[in-house]
Write an enzyme that holds these catalytic residues in place. Structure first.
Site, PDB file in Angstrom:
ATOM      1  N   GLU A  53       1.598  -9.291   6.960  1.00  0.00           N
ATOM      2  CA  GLU A  53       2.249  -8.304   7.845  1.00  0.00           C
ATOM      3  C   GLU A  53       1.239  -7.814   8.869  1.00  0.00           C
ATOM      4  O   GLU A  53       0.255  -7.163   8.532  1.00  0.00           O
ATOM      5  CB  GLU A  53       2.769  -7.116   7.012  1.00  0.00           C
ATOM      6  CG  GLU A  53       3.372  -6.012   7.878  1.00  0.00           C
ATOM      7  CD  GLU A  53       3.663  -4.728   7.098  1.00  0.00           C
ATOM      8  OE1 GLU A  53       3.888  -4.805   5.866  1.00  0.00           O
ATOM      9  OE2 GLU A  53       3.644  -3.649   7.720  1.00  0.00           O
ATOM     10  N   ARG A  98       0.524  -1.436  15.483  1.00  0.00           N
ATOM     11  CA  ARG A  98      -0.288  -0.237  15.728  1.00  0.00           C
ATOM     12  C   ARG A  98      -1.324  -0.490  16.802  1.00  0.00           C
ATOM     13  O   ARG A  98      -2.041   0.418  17.208  1.00  0.00           O
ATOM     14  CB  ARG A  98      -1.011   0.181  14.442  1.00  0.00           C
ATOM     15  CG  ARG A  98      -0.037   0.612  13.388  1.00  0.00           C
ATOM     16  CD  ARG A  98      -0.728   0.933  12.091  1.00  0.00           C
ATOM     17  NE  ARG A  98       0.244   0.815  11.023  1.00  0.00           N
ATOM     18  CZ  ARG A  98       0.000   1.051   9.748  1.00  0.00           C
ATOM     19  NH1 ARG A  98      -1.198   1.414   9.363  1.00  0.00           N
ATOM     20  NH2 ARG A  98       0.950   0.910   8.863  1.00  0.00           N
ATOM     21  N   LYS A 102      10.653  -1.303   1.258  1.00  0.00           N
ATOM     22  CA  LYS A 102       9.236  -0.912   1.193  1.00  0.00           C
ATOM     23  C   LYS A 102       9.202   0.504   0.616  1.00  0.00           C
ATOM     24  O   LYS A 102       9.877   1.396   1.131  1.00  0.00           O
ATOM     25  CB  LYS A 102       8.650  -0.942   2.601  1.00  0.00           C
ATOM     26  CG  LYS A 102       7.299  -0.258   2.760  1.00  0.00           C
ATOM     27  CD  LYS A 102       6.705  -0.560   4.129  1.00  0.00           C
ATOM     28  CE  LYS A 102       5.556   0.379   4.471  1.00  0.00           C
ATOM     29  NZ  LYS A 102       4.426  -0.327   5.084  1.00  0.00           N
TER      30      LYS A 102
HETATM   31  C1  3PG Z   1       0.834   0.813   5.796  1.00  0.00           C
HETATM   32  O1  3PG Z   1       1.891   0.536   6.337  1.00  0.00           O
HETATM   33  O2  3PG Z   1      -0.033   1.561   6.254  1.00  0.00           O
HETATM   34  C2  3PG Z   1       0.618   0.169   4.494  1.00  0.00           C
HETATM   35  O3  3PG Z   1       1.328   0.854   3.573  1.00  0.00           O
HETATM   36  C3  3PG Z   1      -0.817  -0.004   4.117  1.00  0.00           C
HETATM   37  O4  3PG Z   1      -1.299   1.112   3.485  1.00  0.00           O
HETATM   38  P1  3PG Z   1      -2.812   1.151   2.996  1.00  0.00           P
HETATM   39  O5  3PG Z   1      -3.654   1.112   4.236  1.00  0.00           O
HETATM   40  O6  3PG Z   1      -2.938   2.434   2.240  1.00  0.00           O
HETATM   41  O7  3PG Z   1      -3.021  -0.063   2.140  1.00  0.00           O
END
Ligand code: 3PG
Length: 210
Positions: A42, A46, A130
């Site tokens: 994924e 961002r 999710k």
């Molecule tokens: C996210 O979308 O930020 C994911 O859940 C990843 O989270 P993490 O950085 O805590 O693994």
């Protein structure tokens, strides 16, 4: 209903969640993750590099299933679909986004954290979700509790999960796979530390229940 996408995620076990700043790194990253045994990735919307990175990763590693995460609205969903995302992920769900994802006919993992979120997702036809932010929202205990009233729902918990928790999450009957950024953190990608990323991927795979 178990979809082909769900089966793919189940086999993958762990989905690295990635924020990438430079699309030129995407091919190296894809190869490192694949070398470590991971098959589903994924990339998150961002960073401005996310869309070109998705194109580059899919071109370099055609066997990888590469989705777009942090899809916050219908426009994001369209932008991700336009560059060839194999699936979409969102930290939440709005009616507009649900309609857009259904219209695009791409596998979609909407984010939920409460029973009401979950019921809204079910109303829109989504039953593979999710669970976010997994650790902060109640973690394994919470997911076990959701299994009572929502027996037909499956989850990809993400948010605050590290290698030490992977095995316990994957051992739950309502968990298909887990997501996390630790496998290929932004810092590791910046440092071009492909060997560590490959080793993290291998370690994540090793946590999968037999
Ligand atoms: C996210 O979308 O930020 C994911 O859940 C990843 O989270 P993490 O950085 O805590 O693994």
């Amino acid at each position: 209903m178990t979809t082909e996408f769900q089966t793919t995620c189940h086999k993958a076990g762990v989905i690295p969640v990635i924020a990438i700043d430079d699309a030129a790194m995407a091919a190296y990253l894809g190869h490192a993750l694949q070398a470590g045994g991971l098959s589903v990735v994924e990339l998150t919307l961002r960073t401005p590099a996310a869309l070109p990175a998705l194109i580059a990763m899919k071109a370099a590693c055609p066997a990888l299933v590469v989705g777009m995460g942090t899809v916050l609205n219908a426009e994001d969903a369209k932008r991700a679909a336009d560059v060839g995302a194999d699936f979409l992920v969102s930290p939440g769900l709005t009616d507009d986004l649900a309609k857009a994802a259904n219209a695009l006919a791409l596998p979609f993992l909407p984010g939920v954290a409460t029973p009401t979120d979950l019921m809204r997702a079910l109303d829109h036809g989504f039953d593979f979700l999710k669970f976010f932010p997994a650790e902060a929202a109640g973690g394994i205990t919470y997911l076990k509790a959701l299994g009572g009233p929502f027996g037909g729902v499956s989850f990809c918990p993400t948010g605050g999960i590290g290698p030490d928790q992977v095995g316990a999450y994957l051992g739950l009957p309502n968990v298909v796979c887990v997501g996390g950024s630790w496998v290929a953190s932004n810092a590791l990608i910046k440092a071009q530390d492909w060997k560590v990323i490959e080793d993290n991927a291998k370690q994540a795979k090793a946590m999968m229940p037999a």
